[in-house]
Structure formats: C-alpha cells, structure tokens
Design a protein around this motif. Sequence first.
Motif, PDB file in Angstrom:
ATOM      1  N   ASP A   1      18.008 -10.142  29.051  1.00  0.00           N
ATOM      2  CA  ASP A   1      18.312 -10.216  30.414  1.00  0.00           C
ATOM      3  C   ASP A   1      17.765 -11.324  31.407  1.00  0.00           C
ATOM      4  OD1 ASP A   1      20.615  -8.081  30.333  1.00  0.00           O
ATOM      5  OD2 ASP A   1      18.852  -7.024  29.765  1.00  0.00           O
ATOM      6  N   LEU A   2      16.491 -11.439  31.109  1.00  0.00           N
ATOM      7  CA  LEU A   2      15.676 -12.196  32.152  1.00  0.00           C
ATOM      8  C   LEU A   2      14.342 -12.768  31.373  1.00  0.00           C
ATOM      9  CD1 LEU A   2      12.751 -10.204  32.787  1.00  0.00           C
ATOM     10  CD2 LEU A   2      14.946  -8.909  34.008  1.00  0.00           C
TER      11      LEU A   2
ATOM     12  N   GLY B   1      20.597 -19.491  36.804  1.00  0.00           N
ATOM     13  CA  GLY B   1      19.693 -18.528  36.479  1.00  0.00           C
ATOM     14  C   GLY B   1      18.619 -18.235  37.450  1.00  0.00           C
TER      15      GLY B   1
ATOM     16  N   VAL C   1      16.777 -17.376  40.531  1.00  0.00           N
ATOM     17  CA  VAL C   1      16.873 -16.173  41.549  1.00  0.00           C
ATOM     18  C   VAL C   1      16.082 -16.495  42.713  1.00  0.00           C
ATOM     19  CG1 VAL C   1      16.503 -13.646  41.928  1.00  0.00           C
ATOM     20  CG2 VAL C   1      17.285 -14.409  39.968  1.00  0.00           C
TER      21      VAL C   1
ATOM     22  N   ALA D   1      17.144 -15.094  35.828  1.00  0.00           N
ATOM     23  CA  ALA D   1      18.243 -14.346  35.245  1.00  0.00           C
ATOM     24  C   ALA D   1      18.894 -15.044  34.027  1.00  0.00           C
ATOM     25  CB  ALA D   1      19.139 -13.941  36.131  1.00  0.00           C
TER      26      ALA D   1
ATOM     27  N   ALA E   1      22.375  -9.797  35.453  1.00  0.00           N
ATOM     28  CA  ALA E   1      20.764  -9.735  35.816  1.00  0.00           C
ATOM     29  C   ALA E   1      20.682 -10.612  36.901  1.00  0.00           C
ATOM     30  CB  ALA E   1      19.938 -10.252  34.691  1.00  0.00           C
ATOM     31  N   HIS E   2      21.592 -11.799  37.157  1.00  0.00           N
ATOM     32  CA  HIS E   2      21.408 -12.601  38.124  1.00  0.00           C
ATOM     33  C   HIS E   2      22.082 -11.995  39.483  1.00  0.00           C
ATOM     34  CE1 HIS E   2      22.557 -16.018  41.121  1.00  0.00           C
ATOM     35  NE2 HIS E   2      21.477 -16.653  40.394  1.00  0.00           N
TER      36      HIS E   2
ATOM     37  N   LEU F   1      19.015  -9.024  40.427  1.00  0.00           N
ATOM     38  CA  LEU F   1      17.800  -9.522  40.763  1.00  0.00           C
ATOM     39  C   LEU F   1      18.056 -10.280  42.055  1.00  0.00           C
ATOM     40  CD1 LEU F   1      16.454 -11.194  37.377  1.00  0.00           C
ATOM     41  CD2 LEU F   1      15.517  -9.306  38.594  1.00  0.00           C
TER      42      LEU F   1
ATOM     43  N   PRO G   1      17.023  -5.299  35.985  1.00  0.00           N
ATOM     44  CA  PRO G   1      18.528  -5.122  36.386  1.00  0.00           C
ATOM     45  C   PRO G   1      19.542  -4.314  35.732  1.00  0.00           C
ATOM     46  CG  PRO G   1      18.141  -7.332  35.721  1.00  0.00           C
ATOM     47  CD  PRO G   1      16.751  -6.659  35.804  1.00  0.00           C
TER      48      PRO G   1
END
Length: 331
Positions: free
Chosen positions: A92-93, A137, A139, A153, A158-159, A162, A304
Amino acid sequence: MSEPEHRRVALGPEALVERLDRALARALPDISRSRLQDLVRAGHVRRDGSETRDPALKVGPGHVLDLRMPEPVAAEPEAESLGLVIAYEDDDLIVIDKPAGLVVHPAPGHEAGTLVNGLIAHCGASLSGIGGVRRPGIVHRLDKDTSGLLVVAKNDRAHQGLTAQFADHGRTGPLERAYLALTWGIPEPRAGTIDANLARSQRNWEKIAVVREGEGRRAITHYRVEASPDREGLVALVRCRLETGRTHQIRVHLAHRGHPLLGDAVYGGAFKTKAARLGEDARAALHALGRQALHATLLGFAHPRTGETLRFESPLPPDMVALVAALESRA
C-alpha cells in the motif's frame, strides 16, 4: 488491449440526495474523491445512461451511475534508478528516507532525477495516475534541500487515507511529524509554540512570509531546544513538531523569531556574517553542508488499510552530524 473496468452504482431508496462525486466516493471507497472528480470531468461517468461531466450534479434514490475506468496511462516522468533509501514498504505504501538535494516531483527545471522518477523505477506501473501523472503517489513533500522521511501511496485507497490524515494534521489521529534543525542563536523560551499565519510574500513570490491574523493560512510549530553544540551559544539544535504543514513553515517561523536555520540562503541570508564567529572546522562544515540545516527525523501515521500505527525515525544525516561535531569540538 483489455476492456476498461466497469463499475455500476445503483442508488437505493435509502440513498441521500447529494453531489455526484460524493455519492460515488461513498459507494466506491477504494477510489479517492479527487480522482473521481477528474473521471467525471473526463466523461467516464454516466447517470441513467447519459454522460455527465459535472461532479456537482445532484443524484439520489433510483439513479444508476456507471463508471468506466480508463486504461492506466503511463506516468509522464521516466523511470530512473536512484538507489532510494527505503525505511519501510508494503503493498500500500512506501516510506523513503530522502537525501538532501533530491527534488520530490518533476517541475520546470527539474524534469528528471526526482524522487518520482526513482519511485516509478522501483514500484513500476502501480503508481500510474495516483495523485496525477506528474505527482504519482505523493501525499506530502519535503523541500529539495531538506532531508528525511516521507511516505508515498502505492494505490488509490492508500492515497485517499494518507491524504486525509495529513489534511487533519494529526488532530484526530496518530499523524506525527518532527524535524531537527540547527538555528542561529538559542530560541527563548527554550520550548514553546509559534502560531503565525503564512502566505506568499508580496515582495518575492518565491518566498513565504508571516502575515497578519485573518490573512494567509494558519501555521503552528511547536519547538524545543535539544542542545547548544557550541560553547558560546551561537547555535542551537532544535526539535520542531508540526501541527500544520505549510510551505517552508519551520524555516519561516524560526526566522520570524530571529533564529533562522544555518545554511538557509533564502530566510537567513542576513546571518551569513555570524559564520565568522565559528571555528575554522565549523565554518568548513557549514560550507560543506550547502543547504538549510533541516532534517525530517520522525514520521508516524495510521496505516490506511490496517489502521495500525506506524512510526519511523531517521537520525541526523552525515552532513549535519559533521557540523554538530565541528561545533562541539570548539566547545
């Protein structure tokens, strides 16, 4: 080429009457609202079979919404292997320990060699389109010459998660951001809060300035003096915790208090002559630093997807360690 993904949302009798983008975001939590707005404007959404490009269009019970996800478009920046320092990574990140001198995302004058170029090489097509092709991605960001931790992200969910945490500034969640800075002089009191609004300078658009209450955006920095490496108290090692995340916030706030960062040519230029009071080794270390003495040392947030609190720490980088050591050797 494969058929584009089709997502259908049938609004039942319990549905609210609300904006199209809100209804889609409620029904499709894996896609960020900002991306859904872009998809609507690009003509990828139909209401009851009719195309609409208005994210604010009202929808409610009985409406059927169809979303056709476009084929992923390769991010414009090219992949470049940059040897990124990775503090953590999962599906996810990814948490990066960014070196000073690395630009986060492409911009005029910095089309290549950015963190985004390195991320595309490392993560591949999974970043495409998340947050826009020029900033996939991303953030939050760090200035080019600020080192330390930042999170990126790797998918829309996830984006979205976050981004919401950073927008909330940790008021209702575990988001933490702390920095270590070397300042000219010792701030008094040695621990406190700087609450001063910030906006673009009217005199120099490239600079940020403190403005009157009611203007600009509120900015809050909590600080604590950790040490004074030199005998004369010319320099302080200060830990700063952000309650907001404005452009150049720490640099401007500390300069506003009369304690700009060492090496900060933008906000501390008037303090250049103070370097003459440092020892020869410290002057050489400051010259070698060649940037503002600021490092993102702590980053914490809720994952997230799992909700688990993640917390990462990064020690001072070698250039700042060398400067502190040179100051201490003179004490």
